[in-house]
Design an enzyme around this catalytic site. Structure first.
Site, PDB file in Angstrom:
ATOM      1  N   ARG A 181      16.341  28.627 -32.815  1.00 52.75           N
ATOM      2  CA  ARG A 181      16.164  30.106 -32.620  1.00 52.75           C
ATOM      3  C   ARG A 181      15.568  30.531 -31.180  1.00 52.75           C
ATOM      4  O   ARG A 181      15.844  31.355 -30.846  1.00 52.75           O
ATOM      5  CB  ARG A 181      15.734  30.826 -33.877  1.00 52.75           C
ATOM      6  CG  ARG A 181      16.643  30.533 -35.136  1.00 52.75           C
ATOM      7  CD  ARG A 181      15.683  31.023 -36.199  1.00 52.75           C
ATOM      8  NE  ARG A 181      15.429  32.247 -36.397  1.00 52.75           N
ATOM      9  CZ  ARG A 181      14.460  32.922 -37.251  1.00 52.75           C
ATOM     10  NH1 ARG A 181      14.220  32.240 -38.330  1.00 52.75           N
ATOM     11  NH2 ARG A 181      14.289  34.356 -37.151  1.00 52.75           N
ATOM     12  N   ASP A 219      14.876  28.044 -42.201  1.00 57.68           N
ATOM     13  CA  ASP A 219      13.917  29.362 -42.188  1.00 57.68           C
ATOM     14  C   ASP A 219      14.628  30.358 -43.376  1.00 57.68           C
ATOM     15  O   ASP A 219      15.995  30.087 -43.825  1.00 57.68           O
ATOM     16  CB  ASP A 219      13.581  30.030 -41.338  1.00 57.68           C
ATOM     17  CG  ASP A 219      12.621  29.193 -40.323  1.00 57.68           C
ATOM     18  OD1 ASP A 219      12.171  28.476 -40.853  1.00 57.68           O
ATOM     19  OD2 ASP A 219      13.025  29.291 -38.982  1.00 57.68           O
ATOM     20  N   ARG A 263      13.058  21.802 -43.073  1.00 58.38           N
ATOM     21  CA  ARG A 263      13.455  23.007 -43.732  1.00 58.38           C
ATOM     22  C   ARG A 263      14.444  23.932 -42.791  1.00 58.38           C
ATOM     23  O   ARG A 263      14.422  23.651 -41.703  1.00 58.38           O
ATOM     24  CB  ARG A 263      11.951  23.890 -43.324  1.00 58.38           C
ATOM     25  CG  ARG A 263      10.635  23.238 -43.930  1.00 58.38           C
ATOM     26  CD  ARG A 263       9.584  24.245 -43.402  1.00 58.38           C
ATOM     27  NE  ARG A 263       8.435  23.617 -43.460  1.00 58.38           N
ATOM     28  CZ  ARG A 263       7.203  24.075 -43.123  1.00 58.38           C
ATOM     29  NH1 ARG A 263       7.114  25.243 -42.708  1.00 58.38           N
ATOM     30  NH2 ARG A 263       6.150  23.490 -43.173  1.00 58.38           N
ATOM     31  N   TYR A 294      22.609  21.485 -35.402  1.00 61.45           N
ATOM     32  CA  TYR A 294      22.499  22.998 -35.833  1.00 61.45           C
ATOM     33  C   TYR A 294      23.561  23.609 -34.572  1.00 61.45           C
ATOM     34  O   TYR A 294      23.889  23.424 -33.682  1.00 61.45           O
ATOM     35  CB  TYR A 294      21.004  23.625 -35.122  1.00 61.45           C
ATOM     36  CG  TYR A 294      20.172  23.309 -36.189  1.00 61.45           C
ATOM     37  CD1 TYR A 294      19.812  24.007 -37.291  1.00 61.45           C
ATOM     38  CD2 TYR A 294      19.126  22.242 -35.906  1.00 61.45           C
ATOM     39  CE1 TYR A 294      18.786  23.809 -38.292  1.00 61.45           C
ATOM     40  CE2 TYR A 294      18.296  21.784 -36.860  1.00 61.45           C
ATOM     41  CZ  TYR A 294      17.869  22.610 -38.051  1.00 61.45           C
ATOM     42  OH  TYR A 294      16.965  22.441 -38.835  1.00 61.45           O
TER      43      TYR A 294
END
Lengths: 245, 245
Positions: free
Chosen positions: B198, B52, B50, B110
């Site tokens: 994050r 967000d 996923r 990422y």
């Protein structure tokens, strides 16, 4: 009265262009409303020139007068705190009272960004124009050379001779740069007519994809008449890049 | 049945994230609807993981099965013709029937983009997080070093131990790069927990601005408990950059 100049960057995607107009929201109007809120003075700001609906500015310049004296750094912070994030003030300066963002400007630079392939990246979609048919850079450069210098650009503008004094302008340089699938067209000149850069780019695309020949440029220029031979390139690929004083 | 994998890029700004969910529009749902329109088959696509709400993807990977056999190049063009411009398919491939976008993935990368100054450019506003207080890169790098390797990352996720088997993950590398006012945090690992990147970035920002010390990282890791000491950095600066198979 004190005169200030501001350098402004904006994403033109949602705006009706730079200049205030009756119905839709313009960048100028947004900034004037912020100044009214800050100063309680009704202020008219004067840009170096208009940008059309959907055109962006890397660095536009405008000037305005305020009754109250502000430290430029404070005015900068105060304006940015009230502006939406798609408009940013980059710099505020005190300028002499005869500074005029439009008439004092010596030259302007525009850049036009083309993604010359299919499937433009989602992150470029608002800032580059996708042209999927392959463009021939050499042909575009040959045509661009013929457009440099002082000419009557009536064939490359949406302005009509009846509304403006002269359609003669000087292009200092019209460069075509290529890197991978990206093409950047850089136009520098003393000033540009209404939709002139997008018309120049539209013509260079016609030449680049073989719809017209580089040599045709001379004939189109000489015609001094806008026809459907010269298309207007999309707004979203165009950036007012720099104004020199 | 034929299995296909697709590489997808998307601007997550307006989406409720990757995964289909009851109310708001997700990227997965948009692609599934396009596939339904194209093939008249009700297709479930499986992403590598996923992202967000508001998180972007430079290159996400998903797989799905179709009854009908397609030439990958044609399927690519057909899907892109129906997708909105903020979602693009970059590549379609035929894959073997045991390929699985999530479980076959070997590692993921990422990237998190920070504008470490005031007045973020209008053109970066949706893709970088503005942190105006100055961040100390050396401190951030020292903390990042302590996060690399195999650890229980329970203190750096919004997942709860009750819903997942294990909060142990391996970070291959966590780099902090700086260039001018830009900071880029690059996280590579076998897999990441919910909101883990994050949270790692949120912690590195705390360390960078002096709210925490690099050495505190060990203690926070060892606590295996998420507390308010670790903030979650904003979604818009985060990109799923690459999935390796």
């Amino acid at each position: 009265m004190k005169r200030y100049s501001i350098d402004i960057s904006y994403d033109g995607t949602v705006y009706a262009g730079w200049q205030v107009q009756p119905t839709d929201l313009s960048v100028q109007e947004v900034i004037e409303k912020v100044l009214l809120k800050l100063t309680s003075e009704t202020i008219k700001i004067h840009g170096s020139g208009r940008t059309d609906q959907g055109v962006h500015a890397k660095r536009q310049v405008a000037h305005f007068d305020l009754e109250k004296e502000w430290v430029p750094r404070r005015l900068y912070a105060a304006i940015n705190a009230l502006l939406p994030p798609d408009i940013r003030v980059l710099k505020v300066r005190n300028v002499r009272s005869n500074f005029h963002a439009r008439s004092t400007a010596k030259s302007k630079e525009y850049r036009y960004f083309i993604w010359n392939a299919q499937s433009i990246s989602p992150f470029d979609r608002l800032y580059k124009t996708e042209i999927s048919r392959k463009l021939d850079i050499k042909r575009m450069r040959a045509a661009a050379k013929l457009l440099e210098g002082k000419h009557d650009f009536a064939a490359f503008t949406a302005s009509s001779k009846t509304t403006i004094k002269s359609t003669v302008r000087t292009i200092f340089s019209l460069e075509v740069k290529a890197k991978g699938n990206n093409i950047i067209i850089i136009a520098k000149g003393s000033g540009f007519l209404y939709k002139m850069v997008r018309s120049l780019v539209g013509w260079l695309i016609e030449v680049g994809d073989g719809s017209a020949d580089p040599e045709d440029t001379t004939e189109v220029l000489a015609s001094c008449k806008r026809t459907s031979r010269v298309p207007t390139a999309k707004a979203k690929g165009l950036f007012l890049w720099k104004v020199n004083y």
